[in-house]
Motif scaffolding. Structure first.
Motif, mmCIF file in Angstrom:
data_model
loop_
_atom_site.group_PDB
_atom_site.id
_atom_site.type_symbol
_atom_site.label_atom_id
_atom_site.label_comp_id
_atom_site.label_asym_id
_atom_site.label_seq_id
_atom_site.Cartn_x
_atom_site.Cartn_y
_atom_site.Cartn_z
ATOM 1 N N UNK A 259 -3.139 -20.545 -5.378
ATOM 2 C CA UNK A 259 -2.364 -19.465 -6.088
ATOM 3 C C UNK A 259 -1.922 -18.470 -5.308
ATOM 4 N N UNK A 260 -0.676 -17.947 -5.183
ATOM 5 C CA UNK A 260 -0.501 -16.800 -4.417
ATOM 6 C C UNK A 260 0.093 -15.498 -5.490
ATOM 7 N N UNK A 261 -0.646 -14.491 -5.408
ATOM 8 C CA UNK A 261 0.033 -13.458 -6.370
ATOM 9 C C UNK A 261 -0.025 -12.158 -5.519
ATOM 10 N N UNK A 262 1.182 -11.304 -6.036
ATOM 11 C CA UNK A 262 1.214 -10.089 -5.754
ATOM 12 C C UNK A 262 0.198 -9.285 -6.333
ATOM 13 N N UNK A 263 -0.444 -8.110 -5.175
ATOM 14 C CA UNK A 263 -1.642 -7.373 -5.762
ATOM 15 C C UNK A 263 -1.293 -6.001 -5.636
ATOM 16 N N UNK A 264 -2.398 -4.888 -5.403
ATOM 17 C CA UNK A 264 -2.222 -3.705 -5.448
ATOM 18 C C UNK A 264 -1.485 -2.976 -4.507
ATOM 19 N N UNK A 265 -0.772 -1.936 -4.438
ATOM 20 C CA UNK A 265 -0.051 -1.524 -3.382
ATOM 21 C C UNK A 265 -0.900 -0.579 -2.496
ATOM 22 N N UNK A 266 -0.724 -0.627 -1.157
ATOM 23 C CA UNK A 266 -1.647 -0.092 -0.170
ATOM 24 C C UNK A 266 -0.991 1.445 0.079
ATOM 25 N N UNK A 267 -1.514 2.096 0.674
ATOM 26 C CA UNK A 267 -1.174 3.849 0.784
ATOM 27 C C UNK A 267 -0.038 3.555 1.998
ATOM 28 N N UNK A 268 1.277 4.051 1.680
ATOM 29 C CA UNK A 268 2.381 3.694 2.551
ATOM 30 C C UNK A 268 2.317 4.265 3.697
ATOM 31 N N UNK A 269 1.924 5.720 3.514
ATOM 32 C CA UNK A 269 1.904 6.546 4.856
ATOM 33 C C UNK A 269 1.107 6.017 5.872
ATOM 34 N N UNK A 270 -0.257 5.726 5.255
ATOM 35 C CA UNK A 270 -1.247 5.074 6.089
ATOM 36 C C UNK A 270 -1.050 3.914 6.768
ATOM 37 N N UNK A 271 -0.115 3.213 6.136
ATOM 38 C CA UNK A 271 0.122 1.666 6.636
ATOM 39 C C UNK A 271 1.379 1.811 7.460
ATOM 40 N N UNK A 272 1.899 2.780 7.731
ATOM 41 C CA UNK A 272 3.194 2.871 8.596
ATOM 42 C C UNK A 272 3.006 2.297 9.798
ATOM 43 N N UNK A 273 1.858 2.799 10.474
ATOM 44 C CA UNK A 273 1.703 2.406 11.756
ATOM 45 C C UNK A 273 1.565 0.859 12.097
ATOM 46 N N UNK A 274 1.180 0.249 10.741
ATOM 47 C CA UNK A 274 1.070 -1.237 10.882
ATOM 48 C C UNK A 274 2.241 -1.988 10.609
ATOM 49 N N UNK A 275 3.063 -1.230 10.330
ATOM 50 C CA UNK A 275 4.323 -1.854 9.884
ATOM 51 C C UNK A 275 5.184 -2.415 11.328
ATOM 52 N N UNK A 276 4.973 -1.795 12.470
ATOM 53 C CA UNK A 276 5.504 -2.306 13.852
ATOM 54 C C UNK A 276 4.765 -3.540 14.125
ATOM 55 N N UNK A 277 5.222 -4.506 14.157
ATOM 56 C CA UNK A 277 4.236 -5.848 14.365
ATOM 57 C C UNK A 277 4.947 -6.654 15.546
ATOM 58 N N UNK A 278 3.974 -7.509 16.133
ATOM 59 C CA UNK A 278 4.469 -8.184 17.299
ATOM 60 C C UNK A 278 5.364 -9.564 16.637
ATOM 61 N N UNK A 279 6.467 -9.760 16.977
ATOM 62 C CA UNK A 279 6.793 -11.029 16.737
ATOM 63 C C UNK A 279 6.879 -11.799 15.305
ATOM 64 N N UNK A 280 7.040 -10.993 14.293
ATOM 65 C CA UNK A 280 6.549 -11.396 12.862
ATOM 66 C C UNK A 280 5.091 -11.490 12.433
ATOM 67 N N UNK A 281 4.127 -11.446 13.400
ATOM 68 C CA UNK A 281 2.714 -11.486 13.225
ATOM 69 C C UNK A 281 2.328 -10.235 12.467
ATOM 70 N N UNK A 282 1.091 -10.072 12.351
ATOM 71 C CA UNK A 282 0.506 -8.847 12.021
ATOM 72 C C UNK A 282 -0.333 -8.195 13.053
ATOM 73 N N UNK A 283 -0.048 -8.641 14.153
ATOM 74 C CA UNK A 283 -0.562 -7.796 15.197
ATOM 75 C C UNK A 283 0.289 -6.653 15.232
ATOM 76 N N UNK A 284 -0.219 -5.347 15.563
ATOM 77 C CA UNK A 284 0.281 -4.249 15.764
ATOM 78 C C UNK A 284 0.903 -4.120 17.034
ATOM 79 N N UNK A 285 2.440 -3.893 16.940
ATOM 80 C CA UNK A 285 3.364 -3.804 17.981
ATOM 81 C C UNK A 285 4.231 -2.560 17.954
ATOM 82 N N UNK A 286 5.261 -2.833 18.719
ATOM 83 C CA UNK A 286 6.364 -1.705 18.793
ATOM 84 C C UNK A 286 7.668 -2.454 18.660
ATOM 85 N N UNK A 287 8.468 -2.154 17.681
ATOM 86 C CA UNK A 287 9.785 -2.554 17.684
ATOM 87 C C UNK A 287 9.765 -4.106 17.826
ATOM 88 N N UNK A 288 8.832 -4.865 17.136
ATOM 89 C CA UNK A 288 8.888 -6.361 17.134
ATOM 90 C C UNK A 288 7.970 -6.932 18.344
#
Length: 254
Positions: A220-249
């Protein structure tokens, strides 16, 4: 012969997964997890090399996860799926938040020999070579919890934030085991700014390695709870579509 493994010769359906698990530095593991996630009961990294049919064609890949805890549920936070099949990359990210990115995968079993090699952006950052040494107990059926994060960043050159804020995606897979084989071998991790295992999740223990042929009982794949958007902002820059933190891809600089 195990009846659960009986298929037409050459059928991709029953390829075993190569599971490689090791312990890492607890502080480094905690640092890769976005806000809302906590480290699990042990600082464990799992590397899974696989060859599985997806949408009617084989997909070879490397899944990198770390043991985590989200709201009391222990599971695996997915840092990335490096795969050799471009058709699945963009829809997986857009629809599910599943962090797939392009990589070249070489994975084989020849008799008792097992080998894997993963290359991304011309960096061969993972190799494994080993031999099957024993048959292990299959164990009971089990459920595996995996976490992805789905979001859409603000469509603006100057504004931060999200058009769709980050939400956890809860993935629950139901498994049995058709066969589990112990493998003794050598894991080689090399420095790569695109897949920074040696820098951010270095091994501090001897890897546990085995071939696992799963029985797929449900998912099963289900949408869950929201995360703190402001706190998550630094994690939105990722490396090459992964979830490794990076800068501008790309990789973090400095």
């Amino acid at each position: 012969m195990n009846e659960k493994l009986a298929t037409t010769p050459g059928d991709h359906y029953n390829w075993p997964m190569l599971k490689i698990r090791y312990l890492t530095d607890p502080a480094k593991l905690a640092a890769v997890l976005p806000p809302g996630f906590e480290p699990g009961s042990r600082p464990e990294v799992t590397l899974t090399v696989y060859n599985v049919p997806v949408n009617g064609e084989p997909e070879q890949g490397l899944l990198t996860t770390v043991l985590c805890n989200y709201k009391g549920q222990e599971g695996q936070f997915a840092l990335g799926y490096g795969i050799d099949k471009e058709a699945e990359i963009f829809i997986s990210q857009e629809k599910f938040g599943q962090p797939k990115y392009p990589a070249e995968i070489k994975y084989y079993r020849l008799g008792e020999e097992v080998g894997a090699r993963v290359t991304h952006q011309n960096y061969t950052f993972l190799e494994f070579y080993g031999k099957v040494t024993d048959t292990l107990d299959n164990g009971p059926k089990f459920d595996e919890h995996e976490f992805w994060v789905k979001y859409s960043r603000a469509a603006s050159y100057v504004k931060t934030g999200f058009d769709f804020p980050p939400h956890v995606v809860n993935v629950v897979s139901n498994y049995g085991t058709a066969q589990k084989l112990k493998v003794e071998g050598e894991l080689i991790l090399r420095d790569s700014p695109w897949d920074p295992l040696t820098e951010r999740l270095p091994p501090v223990s001897k890897p546990e390695t085995y071939l696992w042929t799963p029985e797929f009982l449900g998912r099963s794949v289900d949408l869950g709870d929201p995360l703190d958007a402001d706190a998550f902002e630094p994690w939105a820059n990722t490396i090459g579509n992964s979830r490794w933190r990076g800068v501008n891809g790309g990789p973090l600089k400095g």
